[in-house]
Design a protein around this motif. Structure first.
Motif, short mmCIF file in Angstrom:
data_model
loop_
_atom_site.label_atom_id
_atom_site.label_comp_id
_atom_site.label_asym_id
_atom_site.label_seq_id
_atom_site.Cartn_x
_atom_site.Cartn_y
_atom_site.Cartn_z
N ASP A 150 0.85 -1.19 0.00
CA ASP A 150 0.00 0.00 0.00
C ASP A 150 0.89 1.25 0.00
O ASP A 150 2.07 1.18 0.33
CB ASP A 150 -0.90 -0.01 1.25
CG ASP A 150 -2.10 0.91 1.14
OD1 ASP A 150 -2.88 0.96 2.11
OD2 ASP A 150 -2.25 1.59 0.10
N TYR A 151 0.26 2.38 -0.38
CA TYR A 151 0.96 3.65 -0.39
C TYR A 151 0.17 4.68 0.42
O TYR A 151 -1.07 4.64 0.44
CB TYR A 151 1.09 4.19 -1.82
CG TYR A 151 2.02 3.39 -2.69
CD1 TYR A 151 1.56 2.31 -3.43
CD2 TYR A 151 3.37 3.70 -2.74
CE1 TYR A 151 2.41 1.57 -4.22
CE2 TYR A 151 4.23 2.97 -3.53
CZ TYR A 151 3.75 1.90 -4.26
OH TYR A 151 4.60 1.17 -5.03
N LEU A 152 0.92 5.58 1.06
CA LEU A 152 0.29 6.71 1.74
C LEU A 152 1.07 7.97 1.40
O LEU A 152 2.30 7.98 1.46
CB LEU A 152 0.31 6.52 3.27
CG LEU A 152 -0.82 5.71 3.90
CD1 LEU A 152 -0.58 5.57 5.39
CD2 LEU A 152 -2.17 6.37 3.65
N ILE A 153 0.32 9.02 1.04
CA ILE A 153 0.96 10.31 0.84
C ILE A 153 1.27 10.89 2.21
O ILE A 153 0.50 10.72 3.16
CB ILE A 153 0.02 11.27 0.07
CG1 ILE A 153 -0.40 10.64 -1.26
CG2 ILE A 153 0.70 12.61 -0.18
CD1 ILE A 153 0.74 10.41 -2.20
N LYS A 154 2.40 11.58 2.33
CA LYS A 154 2.86 12.01 3.64
C LYS A 154 1.91 12.95 4.37
O LYS A 154 1.87 12.98 5.60
CB LYS A 154 4.24 12.64 3.53
CG LYS A 154 5.34 11.59 3.36
CD LYS A 154 6.70 12.18 3.51
CE LYS A 154 7.73 11.07 3.52
NZ LYS A 154 9.09 11.59 3.71
N LYS A 155 1.15 13.75 3.64
CA LYS A 155 0.24 14.67 4.34
C LYS A 155 -1.06 13.96 4.72
O LYS A 155 -2.13 14.54 4.65
CB LYS A 155 -0.02 15.91 3.51
CG LYS A 155 -0.61 15.66 2.14
CD LYS A 155 -0.82 17.00 1.43
CE LYS A 155 -1.39 16.78 0.04
NZ LYS A 155 -1.56 18.03 -0.70
N VAL A 156 -0.92 12.71 5.12
CA VAL A 156 -2.10 11.91 5.46
C VAL A 156 -2.70 12.36 6.78
O VAL A 156 -1.99 12.63 7.76
CB VAL A 156 -1.72 10.41 5.51
CG1 VAL A 156 -0.67 10.14 6.58
CG2 VAL A 156 -2.93 9.54 5.73
N ARG A 157 -4.03 12.45 6.83
CA ARG A 157 -4.70 12.78 8.07
C ARG A 157 -4.87 11.52 8.91
O ARG A 157 -4.82 10.40 8.40
CB ARG A 157 -6.06 13.40 7.77
CG ARG A 157 -5.96 14.75 7.06
CD ARG A 157 -7.33 15.26 6.69
NE ARG A 157 -8.15 15.45 7.89
CZ ARG A 157 -9.47 15.58 7.87
NH1 ARG A 157 -10.13 15.52 6.73
NH2 ARG A 157 -10.14 15.76 8.98
N ASP A 158 -5.11 11.73 10.19
CA ASP A 158 -5.24 10.59 11.12
C ASP A 158 -6.33 9.62 10.68
O ASP A 158 -6.18 8.40 10.82
CB ASP A 158 -5.56 11.09 12.52
CG ASP A 158 -4.30 11.50 13.27
OD1 ASP A 158 -4.41 11.92 14.42
OD2 ASP A 158 -3.20 11.39 12.69
N VAL A 159 -7.45 10.13 10.19
CA VAL A 159 -8.57 9.27 9.79
C VAL A 159 -8.09 8.23 8.78
O VAL A 159 -8.33 7.02 8.94
CB VAL A 159 -9.72 10.10 9.17
CG1 VAL A 159 -10.82 9.18 8.68
CG2 VAL A 159 -10.28 11.08 10.18
N GLU A 160 -7.39 8.69 7.77
CA GLU A 160 -6.93 7.77 6.73
C GLU A 160 -5.77 6.91 7.22
O GLU A 160 -5.71 5.71 6.92
CB GLU A 160 -6.50 8.54 5.48
CG GLU A 160 -6.14 7.61 4.32
CD GLU A 160 -5.82 8.35 3.04
OE1 GLU A 160 -5.87 9.60 3.04
OE2 GLU A 160 -5.50 7.67 2.05
N LEU A 161 -4.85 7.51 7.98
CA LEU A 161 -3.71 6.75 8.49
C LEU A 161 -4.19 5.54 9.30
O LEU A 161 -3.74 4.41 9.09
CB LEU A 161 -2.82 7.65 9.36
CG LEU A 161 -1.66 6.98 10.09
CD1 LEU A 161 -0.65 6.40 9.11
CD2 LEU A 161 -0.98 7.95 11.04
N LEU A 162 -5.11 5.78 10.21
CA LEU A 162 -5.57 4.69 11.08
C LEU A 162 -6.41 3.68 10.32
O LEU A 162 -6.37 2.48 10.62
CB LEU A 162 -6.35 5.28 12.25
CG LEU A 162 -5.47 6.06 13.23
CD1 LEU A 162 -6.31 6.79 14.25
CD2 LEU A 162 -4.46 5.15 13.92
#
Lengths: 171, 120
Positions: free
Chosen positions: A122-134
């Motif tokens: 999976d990939y996450l953009i660094k400016k990820v908010r907590d909602v999406e991160l979790l």
């Protein structure tokens, strides 16, 4: 800066623990930027995850030899060993159950393809908010748990088949 | 807000302060490297690229989105210069834009003009 924190503490970890009684809520964060590691670590630890940090891919591999980590959160570009090289090394060591999330600022489709080929999940953009991160962390632990169950079930099935007499011996 | 959330916010605030101070130092370092890049020093160009990359990434993580975007533009130009596709004379303008955006966003003392090296 504005920082939004709207997730109930513990609800994600409760759901992860429900996946398996043996679930260890361990995450390995790999990033050469100390402040970035600390920020991600604090955000995840405050929700009940056990976070270990590594400054580069080589340090991460050393830690993986010492203890299991269900989830890796890895920066793409690092010195010594970057995120792609680390992912290839993890898979080459047979650690196929580990869920690898690549952190990136890159919006390069070719790069994403290389990542998937290397074994990134999976990939996450660094400016990820907590909602999406979790949400993604929860999905990561879910997949890891399912991979482990599948591996165990397949092994049990293979053992059963090995013990079952063949039909030619019964007649 | 419960205790856990208060503690997290305090931790993040401390880290954000460190990010601001570190970025200020990195911007000064990039300004110092600029004349060497103009002279064709690849190592100096690499320093600017790496520092811009770090500000780009951690700026996004800490919520300094406009700083992150200006740093990304500088990083891309540094990469293009390495491949021969970028113009070195645009580097100062992009670095100046990053500094302006940072000063407009970050608290405390600004980077003074004598800390930025002029193009020859």
């Amino acid at each position: 800066m504005s920082y939004e924190n709207t997730i109930d503490t513990g609800v994600i970890t409760q759901r992860v623990r429900a996946l398996s009684a043996d679930s260890e809520l361990k995450i390995l964060v790999v990033d050469d930027d100390e402040l970035a590691r600390s920020l991600l670590g604090d955000r995840l630890q405050s929700r009940g995850f056990e976070v270990t940090q590594a400054a580069d891919g080589q340090a991460a591999l050393t830690l993986l030899e010492e203890q299991p980590f269900p989830v890796l959160l890895v920066d793409w570009r690092m010195p010594v060993m970057d995120g792609l090289e680390l992912t290839r090394a993890v898979r080459a060591r047979g650690l196929k159950d580990i869920y690898v999330i690549m952190l990136t600022s890159i919006e390069d489709e070719l790069g994403y393809e290389q990542g998937y080929q290397a074994g990134v999940d999976d990939y996450l953009i660094k400016k990820v908010r907590d909602v999406e991160l979790l949400a993604r962390i929860h999905a990561a632990f879910t997949v890891y748990s399912l991979r482990q169950e599948l591996r165990t079930t397949r092994a049990e099935l293979a053992a059963l088949r090995a013990r079952k007499p063949s039909t030619s011996q019964r007649t | 807000m419960n205790t856990n959330e208060q503690q997290l916010r305090a931790q993040i605030a401390t880290l954000a302060e460190k990010f601001v101070e570190r970025t200020r130092g990195q911007l000064i370092r990039m300004s110092e490297q600029l004349p060497r890049v103009i002279e064709g020093d690849p190592a100096a160009r690499q320093v600017i690229q790496e520092l811009a990359h770090m500000i780009h990434g951690s700026g996004a993580l800490f919520g300094f989105e406009s700083v992150s975007e200006r740093a990304e533009e500088l990083e891309h130009l540094a990469v293009e210069i390495a491949t021969g596709a970028g113009a070195v004379d645009q580097l100062k303008a992009r670095l100046d834009r990053l500094i302006e955006t940072f000063e407009a966003t970050a608290p405390a003392s600004p980077i003074t003009p004598d800390q930025t090296a002029p193009l020859k």
